[in-house]
Design a protein around this motif. Structure first.
Motif, PDB file in Angstrom:
ATOM      1  N   PRO A 140      91.734  15.893  50.417  1.00 13.96           N
ATOM      2  CA  PRO A 140      91.133  15.644  49.100  1.00 13.96           C
ATOM      3  C   PRO A 140      91.377  14.201  48.685  1.00 13.96           C
ATOM      4  O   PRO A 140      92.242  13.514  49.246  1.00 13.96           O
ATOM      5  CB  PRO A 140      91.857  16.636  48.190  1.00 13.96           C
ATOM      6  N   PRO A 141      90.626  13.706  47.719  1.00 15.95           N
ATOM      7  CA  PRO A 141      90.829  12.317  47.275  1.00 15.95           C
ATOM      8  C   PRO A 141      92.255  12.085  46.788  1.00 15.95           C
ATOM      9  O   PRO A 141      92.737  12.746  45.864  1.00 15.95           O
ATOM     10  CB  PRO A 141      89.811  12.162  46.133  1.00 15.95           C
ATOM     11  N   GLY A 142      92.941  11.148  47.452  1.00 11.90           N
ATOM     12  CA  GLY A 142      94.303  10.797  47.053  1.00 11.90           C
ATOM     13  C   GLY A 142      95.338  11.823  47.418  1.00 11.90           C
ATOM     14  O   GLY A 142      96.454  11.796  46.857  1.00 11.90           O
ATOM     15  N   GLY A 143      95.074  12.722  48.338  1.00  8.90           N
ATOM     16  CA  GLY A 143      96.031  13.754  48.711  1.00  8.90           C
ATOM     17  C   GLY A 143      96.203  13.845  50.203  1.00  8.90           C
ATOM     18  O   GLY A 143      95.589  13.110  50.986  1.00  8.90           O
ATOM     19  N   ALA A 144      97.052  14.785  50.619  1.00 12.81           N
ATOM     20  CA  ALA A 144      97.318  15.008  52.036  1.00 12.81           C
ATOM     21  C   ALA A 144      96.352  16.059  52.573  1.00 12.81           C
ATOM     22  O   ALA A 144      95.864  16.907  51.819  1.00 12.81           O
ATOM     23  CB  ALA A 144      98.759  15.462  52.227  1.00 12.81           C
ATOM     24  N   PRO A 145      96.078  16.031  53.879  1.00  7.20           N
ATOM     25  CA  PRO A 145      95.174  17.034  54.458  1.00  7.20           C
ATOM     26  C   PRO A 145      95.722  18.444  54.292  1.00  7.20           C
ATOM     27  O   PRO A 145      96.917  18.696  54.449  1.00  7.20           O
ATOM     28  CB  PRO A 145      95.095  16.626  55.930  1.00  7.20           C
ATOM     29  N   VAL A 146      94.820  19.353  53.979  1.00  8.33           N
ATOM     30  CA  VAL A 146      95.173  20.759  53.781  1.00  8.33           C
ATOM     31  C   VAL A 146      94.216  21.608  54.616  1.00  8.33           C
ATOM     32  O   VAL A 146      92.993  21.405  54.575  1.00  8.33           O
ATOM     33  CB  VAL A 146      95.079  21.163  52.289  1.00  8.33           C
ATOM     34  N   GLY A 220      85.801  17.036  50.001  1.00  7.71           N
ATOM     35  CA  GLY A 220      86.685  15.977  50.445  1.00  7.71           C
ATOM     36  C   GLY A 220      86.342  15.556  51.862  1.00  7.71           C
ATOM     37  O   GLY A 220      85.286  15.901  52.399  1.00  7.71           O
ATOM     38  N   GLU A 221      87.253  14.835  52.477  1.00  2.00           N
ATOM     39  CA  GLU A 221      87.034  14.317  53.830  1.00  2.00           C
ATOM     40  C   GLU A 221      87.547  15.325  54.856  1.00  2.00           C
ATOM     41  O   GLU A 221      88.722  15.715  54.833  1.00  2.00           O
ATOM     42  CB  GLU A 221      87.759  12.987  54.003  1.00  2.00           C
ATOM     43  N   ILE A 222      86.652  15.769  55.741  1.00  3.23           N
ATOM     44  CA  ILE A 222      87.045  16.693  56.796  1.00  3.23           C
ATOM     45  C   ILE A 222      87.728  15.895  57.904  1.00  3.23           C
ATOM     46  O   ILE A 222      87.131  15.014  58.509  1.00  3.23           O
ATOM     47  CB  ILE A 222      85.830  17.450  57.349  1.00  3.23           C
ATOM     48  N   VAL A 223      88.988  16.219  58.158  1.00  3.58           N
ATOM     49  CA  VAL A 223      89.771  15.489  59.149  1.00  3.58           C
ATOM     50  C   VAL A 223      89.679  16.170  60.514  1.00  3.58           C
ATOM     51  O   VAL A 223      89.403  15.531  61.528  1.00  3.58           O
ATOM     52  CB  VAL A 223      91.244  15.381  58.696  1.00  3.58           C
ATOM     53  N   ARG A 224      89.897  17.496  60.523  1.00  6.87           N
ATOM     54  CA  ARG A 224      89.847  18.237  61.773  1.00  6.87           C
ATOM     55  C   ARG A 224      89.190  19.597  61.521  1.00  6.87           C
ATOM     56  O   ARG A 224      89.170  20.084  60.389  1.00  6.87           O
ATOM     57  CB  ARG A 224      91.250  18.453  62.360  1.00  6.87           C
ATOM     58  N   ILE A 225      88.677  20.180  62.597  1.00  7.43           N
ATOM     59  CA  ILE A 225      88.139  21.533  62.519  1.00  7.43           C
ATOM     60  C   ILE A 225      88.667  22.335  63.701  1.00  7.43           C
ATOM     61  O   ILE A 225      89.041  21.772  64.742  1.00  7.43           O
ATOM     62  CB  ILE A 225      86.595  21.555  62.529  1.00  7.43           C
ATOM     63  N   GLN A 226      88.714  23.635  63.511  1.00  8.25           N
ATOM     64  CA  GLN A 226      89.149  24.545  64.567  1.00  8.25           C
ATOM     65  C   GLN A 226      88.232  25.764  64.568  1.00  8.25           C
ATOM     66  O   GLN A 226      87.883  26.285  63.508  1.00  8.25           O
ATOM     67  CB  GLN A 226      90.596  24.996  64.354  1.00  8.25           C
TER      68      GLN A 226
END
Length: 258
Positions: A140-146, A220-226
């Motif tokens: 999310p903006p300004g946060g850690a990946p969840v 938000g920004e998608i970092v990884r997918i599974q």
């Protein structure tokens, strides 16, 4: 004795009016008023130039440059359709000299969007329900990946085509064929076998990302997918004595960085 007196003359009878005698000539017709003229279209009174040719319907009514462009476009579409049908024919036809000589060209065009198979008529048709699920790790903006929860993409496709008079071909086959393509080009450890394995990963990843973006759930920004598959055997009918294991088995793929 004769009398010299003369008897008075008989009084003259009064003139009798002559009876009206019908005339042999018919009475004259009453004057007829002229009918009102219908309104005249001004455009119809315009003079027509006999030298001006009438416009033909369809493509023939276009000007010469537009006719050339239309003819070229139709020719290009026809050639593309013929080429596509020829490549599909070489793909599904038995192995022959032409298909062997142009195997790389045929595979580059067919895989992965136009792959064909005969599993419906195979000796061992599919007897399992396979659902493809995906989850995303979003920053999310300004946060850690969840990491989010699993979403059943196959269930979404099934809901989209259920009770539909014109079901989407993409919803029916795209995800299912992409997963078959992946499992057929990877080993049990989910490692790609040759170039088709890498291509299947790219194809499956692109489909999953498009679904996540279209649904708008992953904000938000998608970092990884599974991705993973949930496989469950079709239960035997009530009248059968066959015992079927209907437990759900999962096959999880590693996280893919976007």
């Amino acid at each position: 004795m004769e009398s010299n007196e003369r008897e008075p003359a008989e009084a003259a009878a009064p003139p009798v009016a002559a009876a009206a005698v019908p005339s042999a000539r018919p009475p004259a017709d009453p004057p007829v008023e002229p009918l009102a003229k219908p309104p005249v279209d001004p455009a119809a009174e315009l003079p027509v130039d006999p030298a001006e040719p009438a416009l033909a319907p369809g493509i023939a009514g276009l000007s010469a440059p537009y006719r050339v462009v239309t003819a070229l476009a139709l020719a290009a579409v026809g050639l593309a359709a013929c080429g596509h049908l020829a490549l599909v024919f070489l793909h599904v036809a038995p192995s022959n000299t032409v298909s062997k000589q142009h195997a790389q060209t045929v595979d580059d065009w067919i895989y992965p969007e136009f792959e064909q198979n005969w599993k419906l008529f195979a000796p061992n048709p599919l007897q399992q329900n396979i659902a493809v699920e995906v989850r995303a790790e979003v920053r999310p903006p300004g946060g850690a990946p969840v990491a989010g929860g699993w979403r059943d993409l196959s269930a979404q496709d099934g809901a989209a085509i259920r009770h539909s008079l014109l079901p989407s071909h993409t919803r029916q086959n795209e995800l299912r064929r992409a997963w078959d393509f992946f499992t057929g080009s990877h080993d049990e450890d989910n490692k790609p076998i040759g170039e088709r394995g890498e291509l299947s990963e790219q194809y499956l990843r692109r489909i999953a990302l498009n679904r996540l973006a279209d649904d708008g759930i992953a904000r938000g920004e998608i970092v990884r997918i599974q991705l993973r598959s949930a496989t469950r055997a079709v239960a035997a009918p009530p009248w059968s004595d066959e015992k079927t294991d209907t437990q759900t088995y999962y096959r999880e793929l590693p996280w893919w960085t976007v």
